[in-house]
Motif scaffolding. Sequence first.
Motif, PDB file in Angstrom:
ATOM      1  N   LEU A  34      16.474  54.389   6.052  1.00 44.24           N
ATOM      2  CA  LEU A  34      17.010  55.837   5.921  1.00 44.24           C
ATOM      3  C   LEU A  34      16.227  56.926   6.964  1.00 44.24           C
ATOM      4  O   LEU A  34      16.929  57.717   7.470  1.00 44.24           O
ATOM      5  N   GLY A  35      15.116  56.515   7.438  1.00 38.95           N
ATOM      6  CA  GLY A  35      14.520  57.329   8.290  1.00 38.95           C
ATOM      7  C   GLY A  35      15.085  57.104   9.771  1.00 38.95           C
ATOM      8  O   GLY A  35      15.072  58.019  10.796  1.00 38.95           O
ATOM      9  N   SER A  36      15.865  55.983  10.301  1.00 39.93           N
ATOM     10  CA  SER A  36      16.393  55.779  11.345  1.00 39.93           C
ATOM     11  C   SER A  36      17.627  55.933  11.420  1.00 39.93           C
ATOM     12  O   SER A  36      18.552  55.484  12.206  1.00 39.93           O
ATOM     13  N   TRP A  37      18.345  56.401  10.221  1.00 40.51           N
ATOM     14  CA  TRP A  37      19.793  56.422  10.043  1.00 40.51           C
ATOM     15  C   TRP A  37      20.426  57.211  11.100  1.00 40.51           C
ATOM     16  O   TRP A  37      21.587  56.916  11.653  1.00 40.51           O
ATOM     17  N   ASP A  38      19.865  58.468  11.680  1.00 47.40           N
ATOM     18  CA  ASP A  38      20.377  59.252  12.748  1.00 47.40           C
ATOM     19  C   ASP A  38      20.670  58.300  13.890  1.00 47.40           C
ATOM     20  O   ASP A  38      21.705  58.610  14.481  1.00 47.40           O
ATOM     21  N   GLU A  39      19.577  57.639  14.178  1.00 49.35           N
ATOM     22  CA  GLU A  39      19.668  56.691  15.526  1.00 49.35           C
ATOM     23  C   GLU A  39      20.680  55.788  15.359  1.00 49.35           C
ATOM     24  O   GLU A  39      21.544  55.281  16.270  1.00 49.35           O
ATOM     25  N   ILE A  40      21.079  54.907  14.190  1.00 48.56           N
ATOM     26  CA  ILE A  40      21.828  54.064  14.034  1.00 48.56           C
ATOM     27  C   ILE A  40      23.212  54.380  13.955  1.00 48.56           C
ATOM     28  O   ILE A  40      24.049  53.783  14.687  1.00 48.56           O
TER      29      ILE A  40
END
Length: 162
Positions: A34-40
Amino acid sequence: MSYPRKGEKQISELTNGIIDPVLARRAGINSALLGSWDEIAGEDFADCTRPEKIAWARGGDDGSFRPGVLTVACEGARALFLTHAQGELIQRINSFFGFAAVHQIRIVQKPVYQPVKRSRTPPPLKGEAARKLESMMQGLEDEKIRRAIARLGTAVLGKRGR
């Protein structure tokens, strides 16, 4: 960069320790995803998508691991573009996990972010509270500051009266 002292823990470690088991049980995902979703998801889909859950497939007869299906919430017409970019997104997700965790994406069209509700204007003060606020603002000359203090005082003194 500062490192925590011996025996001290960062708040993120504590909250992830509490939240991750709940997310894993309910949705099959963790807070790192969830925390890395923007990068993924990348800049094209970060603002209009959100991972919801991973439905993990049961192992085969030999007990081997089988990849799951990721459910992604997507807003409006952007879901069509996400459908075309599924292959790339699956590769990004699997590289994030470090193994083939997801083999399919299921897209659900729905609002991703709830609109922020503005707080209503507090009712004007009456009686003793209004007189008290007026006496506090007595020496203020600047009209902008007077209005700001009046709004703040109305909100603060109005809550005490409840």
